[in-house]
Design a protein around this motif. Structure first.
Motif, short mmCIF file in Angstrom:
data_model
loop_
_atom_site.label_atom_id
_atom_site.label_comp_id
_atom_site.label_asym_id
_atom_site.label_seq_id
_atom_site.Cartn_x
_atom_site.Cartn_y
_atom_site.Cartn_z
N TYR A 1 -1.37 11.55 5.99
CA TYR A 1 -2.35 12.00 5.01
C TYR A 1 -1.67 12.66 3.80
O TYR A 1 -2.06 12.44 2.65
N ILE A 2 -0.65 13.46 4.09
CA ILE A 2 0.06 14.14 3.01
C ILE A 2 0.77 13.13 2.11
O ILE A 2 0.74 13.24 0.87
N VAL A 3 1.42 12.13 2.73
CA VAL A 3 2.11 11.10 1.95
C VAL A 3 1.12 10.33 1.07
O VAL A 3 1.38 10.05 -0.11
N ILE A 4 -0.04 9.99 1.65
CA ILE A 4 -1.07 9.27 0.88
C ILE A 4 -1.56 10.13 -0.29
O ILE A 4 -1.75 9.64 -1.41
N ALA A 5 -1.77 11.42 -0.03
CA ALA A 5 -2.25 12.31 -1.09
C ALA A 5 -1.23 12.43 -2.22
O ALA A 5 -1.58 12.37 -3.41
N ILE A 6 0.06 12.58 -1.85
CA ILE A 6 1.11 12.68 -2.87
C ILE A 6 1.20 11.37 -3.66
O ILE A 6 1.35 11.36 -4.89
N GLY A 7 1.08 10.23 -2.95
CA GLY A 7 1.10 8.94 -3.64
C GLY A 7 -0.06 8.80 -4.62
O GLY A 7 0.11 8.29 -5.74
#
Length: 272
Positions: free
Chosen positions: A223-229
């Motif tokens: 989720y964090i990676v998707i949000a940063i992306g």
């Protein structure tokens, strides 16, 4: 224009005389460029004195490439070149002095940028954590209220004293430096936010315990990676407009393939 008509340069101008476009004598070019350098140097000196007067000595870091000794020697060098009719060397030295002055002006104009930027960043991060804690406490079943204990009371008192002392210290430092009112807002605004965040730090501890007990570490990381992306796509779209199309297409595909959306479609077809 001021050089062509023979009047004083504008007081706050940081423009550089375009000698390549002037059809005048070399001597006039050299003297005009020296005047241009002195005018920008005067602005640098005013800016440096202002920063020196409004910054505590222990915190003040001068622009080391343009000391008082260097300023005087550089101006004398340019004037000596002009007296010796070495106009090319004079103009070259004037351009070097102008560049150093512009670098110094930029240094002092951005002197407090890191300090103010860090304060604003702390404010944004504190606000996000405060909202996050509010959502966890009032809209989820992750957190559980715990009774007060003597240890928690002592910790609360220590936290109160710490933030009160910090606020007073910051206010005194800003006052001693004759800082504008907006500086007080930038620096002091994060304090109540972080006070509330640390006051309710148990909510974050319970959240981490919940994640660990349910083995949700990998899911949270995704989720964090998707949000940063997604944030990077938004930033890139400010410079490359076509990038946002990629983000919107990805969002549309995710919505179509989402299990909840498919279930709703099936239910709708069944009801019809």
């Amino acid at each position: 224009m001021a050089s062509l008509i023979g009047i004083a340069y504008p007081m706050n101008s940081v423009g550089v005389l375009p000698i390549g476009y002037l059809n005048i004598s070399e001597e006039y070019k050299a003297k005009s460029l020296l005047t241009n350098a002195k005018q920008i140097l005067a602005q640098y000196q005013v800016k440096e004195n202002h920063m020196r007067d409004t910054t505590l000595t222990v915190f003040f870091k001068p622009f080391h490439f343009l000391t008082d000794k260097h300023q005087k020697s550089k101006v004398k060098e340019i004037e000596r070149y002009i007296l010796q009719k070495q106009y090319d060397l004079s103009m070259k030295a004037s351009m070097e002095l102008i560049k150093e002055c512009l670098d110094g002006l930029n240094y002092y104009q951005t002197y407090n940028r890191f300090f103010l930027g860090a304060s604003i960043a702390c404010g944004y991060i504190g606000w996000m954590l405060y909202i996050f804690q509010h959502l966890l406490r009032n809209h989820t079943s992750i957190t559980v209220s715990r009774p007060s204990s003597p240890t928690r009371v002592l910790s609360q008192q220590a936290l109160d004293l710490f933030f009160a002392g910090l606020a007073i210290t910051i206010a005194i430092l800003l006052y001693c430096q004759h800082s504008p009112i907006v500086y007080y807002v930038y620096v002091c605004l994060p304090l109540p936010l972080w006070y509330q965040v640390l006051k309710r730090v148990d909510i974050l501890k319970q959240m981490f315990q919940y994640i660990k007990s349910n083995n949700m570490q990998l899911q949270i990381i995704c989720y964090i990676v998707i949000a940063i992306g997604a944030l990077e796509v938004l930033v890139l779209s400010l410079f490359y407009r076509e990038v946002i199309s990629l983000g919107l297409v990805s969002l549309a595909v995710w919505a179509l393939l989402s299990s909840n959306v498919l279930q709703k479609k099936v239910s709708l077809i069944y009801c019809s």
